[in-house]
Design an enzyme around this catalytic site. Sequence first.
Site, PDB file in Angstrom:
ATOM      1  N   CYS A   8       0.809  -1.204   0.000  1.00  0.00           N
ATOM      2  CA  CYS A   8       0.000   0.000   0.000  1.00  0.00           C
ATOM      3  C   CYS A   8       0.845   1.257   0.000  1.00  0.00           C
ATOM      4  O   CYS A   8       2.059   1.210   0.086  1.00  0.00           O
ATOM      5  CB  CYS A   8      -0.859   0.014   1.256  1.00  0.00           C
ATOM      6  SG  CYS A   8      -1.690  -1.542   1.563  1.00  0.00           S
ATOM      7  N   GLY A  34      -1.478   1.419  -4.726  1.00  0.00           N
ATOM      8  CA  GLY A  34      -2.711   0.761  -4.313  1.00  0.00           C
ATOM      9  C   GLY A  34      -3.909   1.397  -4.955  1.00  0.00           C
ATOM     10  O   GLY A  34      -4.114   2.598  -4.811  1.00  0.00           O
ATOM     11  N   ASN A 117       1.531  -0.262   5.775  1.00  0.00           N
ATOM     12  CA  ASN A 117       2.044  -0.825   4.523  1.00  0.00           C
ATOM     13  C   ASN A 117       2.994  -1.958   4.880  1.00  0.00           C
ATOM     14  O   ASN A 117       3.977  -1.734   5.576  1.00  0.00           O
ATOM     15  CB  ASN A 117       2.776   0.279   3.743  1.00  0.00           C
ATOM     16  CG  ASN A 117       3.517  -0.237   2.512  1.00  0.00           C
ATOM     17  OD1 ASN A 117       4.467   0.368   2.063  1.00  0.00           O
ATOM     18  ND2 ASN A 117       3.097  -1.368   1.955  1.00  0.00           N
ATOM     19  N   GLY A 118       2.686  -3.147   4.385  1.00  0.00           N
ATOM     20  CA  GLY A 118       3.557  -4.294   4.674  1.00  0.00           C
ATOM     21  C   GLY A 118       2.744  -5.529   5.008  1.00  0.00           C
ATOM     22  O   GLY A 118       1.522  -5.534   4.868  1.00  0.00           O
ATOM     23  N   TYR A 270      10.616  -2.423  -9.371  1.00  0.00           N
ATOM     24  CA  TYR A 270       9.305  -2.286  -9.986  1.00  0.00           C
ATOM     25  C   TYR A 270       8.357  -1.312  -9.298  1.00  0.00           C
ATOM     26  O   TYR A 270       7.716  -0.498  -9.948  1.00  0.00           O
ATOM     27  CB  TYR A 270       8.625  -3.664 -10.052  1.00  0.00           C
ATOM     28  CG  TYR A 270       7.158  -3.622 -10.381  1.00  0.00           C
ATOM     29  CD1 TYR A 270       6.731  -3.392 -11.689  1.00  0.00           C
ATOM     30  CD2 TYR A 270       6.192  -3.773  -9.388  1.00  0.00           C
ATOM     31  CE1 TYR A 270       5.384  -3.319 -11.985  1.00  0.00           C
ATOM     32  CE2 TYR A 270       4.840  -3.702  -9.689  1.00  0.00           C
ATOM     33  CZ  TYR A 270       4.441  -3.477 -10.983  1.00  0.00           C
ATOM     34  OH  TYR A 270       3.118  -3.398 -11.292  1.00  0.00           O
TER      35      TYR A 270
END
Length: 501
Positions: A8, A34, A117-118, A270
């Site tokens: 995210c 996201g 996030n994670g 990426y």
Amino acid sequence: MRQIREYCGIFGIYNARDAAHKIYMGLHALQHRGQESAGIVTSVFDETRGKKVMPVHKGPGLVLDVFKDPTVFDTKLLGSSGIGHNRYSTSGAADNLANIQPFLVHYRDGNLALAHNGNISNAREIRHSFIERGTLFQSTADSELILHLIAQSTRRKQIDKITDAVSQLEGAFSLAILTDDSLIALRDPNGFRPLALGRIPSANGNPSEDAWCVGSETCAFDLVGAEYVRDVEPGELIVINQEGIDRGSFESYQLAQNNGVSQCIFEYIYFSRPDSKIFGEMVDKVRRKMGKQLAHDAPVPEVPEGDPAPVVIAVPDSSNTATLGYVSECKKLDRPAKYEIGLIRNHYVGRTFISPGQQSREQRVRSKFNTVEGVLKDRVVVMVDDSIVRGTTARQLIKMVRQAGAKEVHFRVASPPVVSPCFYGMDFPSHEELLANQHNGDVDAMAKWLGVDSLGYLKVDGMTKAVKSANDSEHGYCDACFSRSYPVPVDMGVSKDENEW
Ligand code: AMP
């Protein structure tokens, strides 16, 4: 139940007059991290109730859709501090609205909101211990566990409860936490996911009126006029509040380091935007170096003397930067190459990974890209992509480039073969679905399946060398998806889906 992957974007701000609007812009800049849902929580003093409240607005969809009614900023999301969250897009996850972040709770220390996030790798164990105690859950996301750990901590001070809670977590967690008086930013001790600290200088030059922000990537800072100050360090917890602003320094806590630092190398390959600085270095610079190293590991093929140089095309947009580095280095290595734009991407389709089932994923690739025949016809074409995961994208694109009349098609990948799933938040499929595993790592067999004349990857050593040459920080990286070497123990027997419920 299908796993919800916590890949995210997060953004938080403190001491900003139009906090919610700035968060909105920050989230918009982080939209690539996201696309499934977005949300903002702010903190404001409610005169009628005589206490702080946290209004929230969140929903499924893109930031621009969730916040399309501008009155939400003037009537609801008031206050000078807040946090926001973008959730990564996966099929099915959107069904459960309870999973949309930020999460917000009221407990004995007041209001608390959280954006994560994670992926917490010991989520299953923690959840089971809560279930034993009869804890009720509102969502299926591992992020909710952090709130329960904070609420149930026996420590007295709120900050101690938070450090106590996060010390029990393993895996990846970059967090923005909003309390009634502070914005707390935190990165897990491994530093898997990025998180940076920024400052918006006040118009009158008074530092007490500066706004401070945190965000997954610095491209969010650029849009809100913030300057990058530094990264939140791996294992660091920073408390941003008015006291700290007035003092000129924020309280900072360090969590115990158990496994060393292992920042996600795939962020550079990426996920992050090239115009962002993450882990202390610009993504553009790192990606370019990877492209250059790829030229050493797998240059363009030699063509007979007198023939035109091979045409090198990027798979847009994620491999554009690496391709520039690749072409310039090939030329330096005396391998003539001509950079061209041979694939055009339709920007309104979204990321390929979100479509369920292989067939529709192929259709999506087709609807996302088209070829430029005049560039490709009768030429030796070298396609460069940032990564091959399942191989669906590459295979389909190769077919299209052949249909456009290419004489030969060669494929180069600016990262090594992906051979192992990620347990720290990257949305990779299972071991069996990865192209490299389907062919036991046999590059010739993979080339045959893809339908190319040759296939070449960046080597693991080459990747490490490229990253180190661009970013000389002493911090290490996690490359488990390429090396199978997991820096934080993972239960390989547990399917990723079981880690959620
Ligand atoms: P695949 O078709 O499965 O081989 O996917 C590889 C393509 O998806 C590459 O073009 C990448 O740019 C992109 N990609 C790589 N990793 C991810 C990810 N975790 N989520 C979404 N897309 C990805």
